[in-house]
Structure formats: structure tokens, C-alpha cells
Design an enzyme around this catalytic site. Structure first.
Site, short mmCIF file in Angstrom:
data_model
loop_
_atom_site.label_atom_id
_atom_site.label_comp_id
_atom_site.label_asym_id
_atom_site.label_seq_id
_atom_site.Cartn_x
_atom_site.Cartn_y
_atom_site.Cartn_z
N MET A 30 0.85 -1.20 0.00
CA MET A 30 0.00 0.00 0.00
C MET A 30 0.89 1.25 0.00
O MET A 30 0.43 2.34 0.33
CB MET A 30 -0.93 -0.01 1.21
CG MET A 30 -1.89 -1.21 1.17
SD MET A 30 -3.44 -0.97 2.06
CE MET A 30 -2.85 -0.71 3.71
N HIS A 34 9.15 1.17 3.19
CA HIS A 34 10.26 1.21 4.16
C HIS A 34 11.14 -0.02 3.93
O HIS A 34 10.89 -0.81 3.01
CB HIS A 34 9.72 1.28 5.59
CG HIS A 34 8.67 0.26 5.89
ND1 HIS A 34 8.93 -1.09 5.95
CD2 HIS A 34 7.33 0.38 6.12
CE1 HIS A 34 7.82 -1.74 6.24
NE2 HIS A 34 6.82 -0.89 6.32
N GLY A 36 11.32 -2.76 5.35
CA GLY A 36 10.59 -4.04 5.37
C GLY A 36 10.14 -4.41 3.97
O GLY A 36 10.35 -5.54 3.49
N HIS A 37 9.52 -3.44 3.27
CA HIS A 37 9.08 -3.71 1.89
C HIS A 37 10.29 -4.06 1.01
O HIS A 37 10.23 -4.94 0.17
CB HIS A 37 8.39 -2.48 1.29
CG HIS A 37 7.12 -2.09 1.97
ND1 HIS A 37 7.01 -0.93 2.69
CD2 HIS A 37 5.91 -2.69 2.01
CE1 HIS A 37 5.77 -0.82 3.16
NE2 HIS A 37 5.09 -1.87 2.77
N GLN A 61 -10.30 -2.77 2.54
CA GLN A 61 -9.80 -3.42 3.76
C GLN A 61 -9.77 -2.49 4.97
O GLN A 61 -9.27 -2.87 6.02
CB GLN A 61 -8.42 -4.04 3.51
CG GLN A 61 -7.29 -3.07 3.29
CD GLN A 61 -6.01 -3.78 2.83
OE1 GLN A 61 -5.91 -4.22 1.70
NE2 GLN A 61 -5.04 -3.88 3.71
N LYS A 149 5.20 -9.83 9.53
CA LYS A 149 4.59 -8.99 10.57
C LYS A 149 3.07 -9.15 10.55
O LYS A 149 2.43 -9.28 11.57
CB LYS A 149 4.97 -7.52 10.41
CG LYS A 149 4.34 -6.67 11.51
CD LYS A 149 4.82 -5.25 11.47
CE LYS A 149 4.23 -4.47 10.32
NZ LYS A 149 2.77 -4.24 10.44
N SER A 185 6.67 -0.39 10.02
CA SER A 185 5.30 -0.32 9.52
C SER A 185 5.08 1.09 8.99
O SER A 185 5.59 2.06 9.58
CB SER A 185 4.32 -0.58 10.67
OG SER A 185 3.03 -0.12 10.33
N SER A 186 4.33 1.21 7.92
CA SER A 186 4.02 2.54 7.41
C SER A 186 3.28 3.35 8.47
O SER A 186 3.37 4.57 8.53
CB SER A 186 3.16 2.44 6.14
OG SER A 186 3.81 1.60 5.21
N ARG A 187 2.53 2.66 9.33
CA ARG A 187 1.74 3.36 10.35
C ARG A 187 2.61 3.93 11.47
O ARG A 187 2.11 4.75 12.26
CB ARG A 187 0.67 2.43 10.93
CG ARG A 187 -0.45 2.14 9.94
CD ARG A 187 -1.63 1.45 10.59
NE ARG A 187 -2.80 1.46 9.72
CZ ARG A 187 -3.18 0.44 8.97
NH1 ARG A 187 -2.49 -0.69 8.97
NH2 ARG A 187 -4.25 0.53 8.20
O1 PAF Z 1 -0.07 -5.75 3.59
C1 PAF Z 1 -0.51 -4.85 2.84
O2 PAF Z 1 0.15 -3.84 2.58
C2 PAF Z 1 -1.89 -4.99 2.23
O3 PAF Z 1 -2.75 -5.65 3.12
C3 PAF Z 1 -1.88 -5.69 0.87
C4 PAF Z 1 -1.37 -7.10 0.97
C5 PAF Z 1 -1.03 -4.89 -0.10
C6 PAF Z 1 -3.31 -5.75 0.30
O4 PAF Z 1 -3.85 -4.47 0.16
#
Ligand code: PAF
Length: 306
Positions: A30, A34, A36-37, A61, A149, A185-187
Site C-alpha cells: 500500500m 520502508h 521491510g518492503h 480493507q 509482521k 510499519s508505514s503506520r
Molecule cells: O499488507 C498490505 O500492505 C496490504 O494488506 C496488501 C497485501 C497490499 C493488500 O492491500
């Protein structure tokens, strides 16, 4: 790096790669990327010939009172990171194309989504599996990578892939942590300086429980209690849940005889953070699994100098 915005073009690009016998790796995100990605992208690159990353803040979601509108976004920064990471395609689907007027189909995984985050976010996983299924149909990957995570998300996606016969290998990348142990986490961007300091307690609590497990504690209530009492001592933290569940079924366990996951969700102010650790009796010390985890060794901690 190609930037593709339409599902049809994404599918055509994927068909071209497949026709050339190139294996496609996929990391759905999304955005607000960071380390992690980036570690998931690295894992995808090591297993495939080309990598697609999607950025889509999926409205389906998020619950009605959640943070969809203020979810952090930085497309220019993300693009630069993806270019440097050598990503082949950035897929930026449009909401109107993924969810056109009249859209009425969803993918729902039942049992494993009921507890943990599913209990306090009842529509969340339906949104995740619906969008992930649609992204899979657009990107046509051979391999897709998810972070450990979001452990319940990982288990849920694996279940969906099995149940719907997607011909896709699901890999998980271990949790990547800040130097003080906080899971990336982005959050985390939402945290005030005081909340950021308080947030360390989540990893500290899990580490204390893991140390007790390594010393032979197998009683789930006692391990949970260690986490609860540590987090309860932090005034800025409010527990959503602390659960010890079977690593495959996500059913609560009373004693750890098979791999279990100690999972936490806690609010720091209005920011809800999650974290977890694997407790595997087969590992003599019960300590963290470093490096790449895959279907057989599901995760995780620790990274960083904690
Ligand atoms: O983990 C996430 O960033 C989201 O839940 C995902 C898997 C991209 C689905 O929107």
C-alpha cells in the site's frame, strides 16, 4: 522501471514475460515504502527473473472509522526507492478499475480470519483477499511475497491460494525492525515522539516472553501474561489483543507443543500496531529465526541491534 496503471496492460506485460519463460515475482503493497518492503522485494528478486510491485491503498480493507483517508502516501519517494531496488514494474491500479460501479464480488477466507485482527476488524481480511486475488489475476506472478509482521494476513493468503488453486508460490519475509526493536510499519509515521518511545514496549514484551519460552515455559497463559503485564505498565499503550495461537490454524493454544505464534495488537494513542513472534518447540533455544522464512519455516524476528 515501467509504470503500468491498467489491468489489461499489466496482464499483457505478464503474458509477455511468461511467453519468454521469465518467472514473475510480485510484492503487493500500500506504498509509503520502508526497509521491510525493500527486503520483500529483495527476496522476490532472488527467486524470480523480474519483479512487479503494486501500490494501492485498498479502500475495501479499511473499516468505516479507520485510517483510509490519512494513510500515509508518498508516490514520488516510493518510485525512487523502487527504481533503486531494480524493480521492473510499478503497478498502480486505479480504484475505478478495481472497483467499478456495480462491483459485487468478494473473496472471503473463513476460519483463520475470525480471531486476532479479524475480531476487531471484521471486514478487513475480506478486503485483503479480494484485492490480493484481483492483483494476482492482473500480475500473474509465479511467486508472491508477504511480510511476516502481518502474520494472519500471510496465513489467510496461503489459505486462499490453496482453496482457489492459484498456481502461485507464497513466500514470507521476516519482520524488519528499527534499531530499538519496533517492527517497521508505514503506520509508525503516525506516532508522536512519546508514543514512538512507548511503542518499544511491544517488542520488549515479546522478547521477554520469548526468553521465558527459551527457558522452558510452555504454558500459553503464562507467556501471554508476561506480554500483558509488560504492556499494561506503559500508560500510552492500550492492548487490543495478546494471543498465543497455533501457527497454522491460528486457533488459540493452551500449551505449546507445535509451532505457535504469540501475536499482539496494541494502540499507541490512536495508532494500532501489530507484532508477533514464532515460538517453535523444535528450535532448542526457542530463539528467533533469522533470514528468509518460507512456507516451511514461517518466520521471524529479529533484525536490528536489539
Ligand atoms: O499488507 C498490505 O500492505 C496490504 O494488506 C496488501 C497485501 C497490499 C493488500 O492491500
Amino acid at each position: 522501471m515501467h509504470v503500468i496503471e491498467s489491468v489489461r496492460q499489466m496482464q499483457q506485460w505478464a503474458d509477455g514475460q511468461r511467453a519468454a519463460a521469465r518467472r514473475i515475482g510480485f510484492v503487493p503493497t500500500m506504498g509509503y515504502l520502508h526497509r521491510g518492503h525493500l527486503s520483500l522485494i529483495e527476496l522476490a528478486r532472488s527467486r524470480t527473473d523480474c519483479v512487479v510491485v503494486s501500490i494501492f491503498v485498498n479502500p475495501l480493507q479499511f473499516g468505516a472509522n479507520e485510517d483510509f483517508d490519512r494513510y500515509p502516501r508518498d508516490l514520488d519517494g516510493d518510485r525512487r526507492k523502487l527504481e533503486s531496488a531494480g524493480v521492473d514494474v510499478l503497478f498502480l491500479p486505479r480504484t475505478e478499475e478495481l472497483y467499478p460501479p456495480g462491483f459485487q464480488t468478494a473473496v472471503e477466507v473463513e476460519r483463520v480470519t475470525r480471531g486476532l485482527c479479524g475480531a476487531s476488524r471484521p471486514t478487513h481480511f475480506r478486503g485483503v483477499t479480494t484485492v490480493v486475488a484481483k492483483l494476482f489475476l492482473a500480475v500473474k506472478p509465479h511467486v508472491a511475497v508477504f511480510g511476516a509482521k502481518d502474520f494472519q494476513q500471510l496465513v489467510t493468503v496461503r489459505q486462499m491460494v490453496r482453496d482457489l488453486n492459484f498456481d502461485i508460490e507464497i513466500l514470507s519475509g521476516p519482520i524488519v525492525r528499527e534499531a530499538d526493536g519496533l517492527a517497521m510499519s508505514s503506520r509508525n509515521a503516525y506516532l508522536s515522539p512519546a508514543e514512538r518511545v512507548a511503542a518499544r514496549a511491544i517488542f520488549q514484551a515479546l522478547s521477554e516472553a520469548r526468553a521465558a519460552f527459551a527457558s522452558g515455559e510452555r504454558n500459553a497463559d503464562r507467556l501471554r501474561e508476561l506480554v500483558v503485564s509488560r504492556l499494561s505498565s506503559v500508560p500510552l499503550a492500550r492492548i487490543d489483543y495478546v494471543e498465543l495461537v497455533d501457527a497454522e490454524t491460528l486457533e488459540p493454544v493452551r500449551r505449546i507443543a507445535r509451532p505457535g505464534v504469540l501475536a499482539v495488537a496494541a494502540f499507541l494513542g490512536s495508532t494500532r500496531l501489530i507484532d508477533n513472534c514464532l515460538l517453535d518447540p523444535a528450535e532448542e533455544t526457542g530463539s528467533a529465526t533469522e533470514g528468509v522464512a518460507d512456507e516451511d519455516s514461517q518466520q521471524l524476528p529479529t533484525e536490528g541491534s536489539v
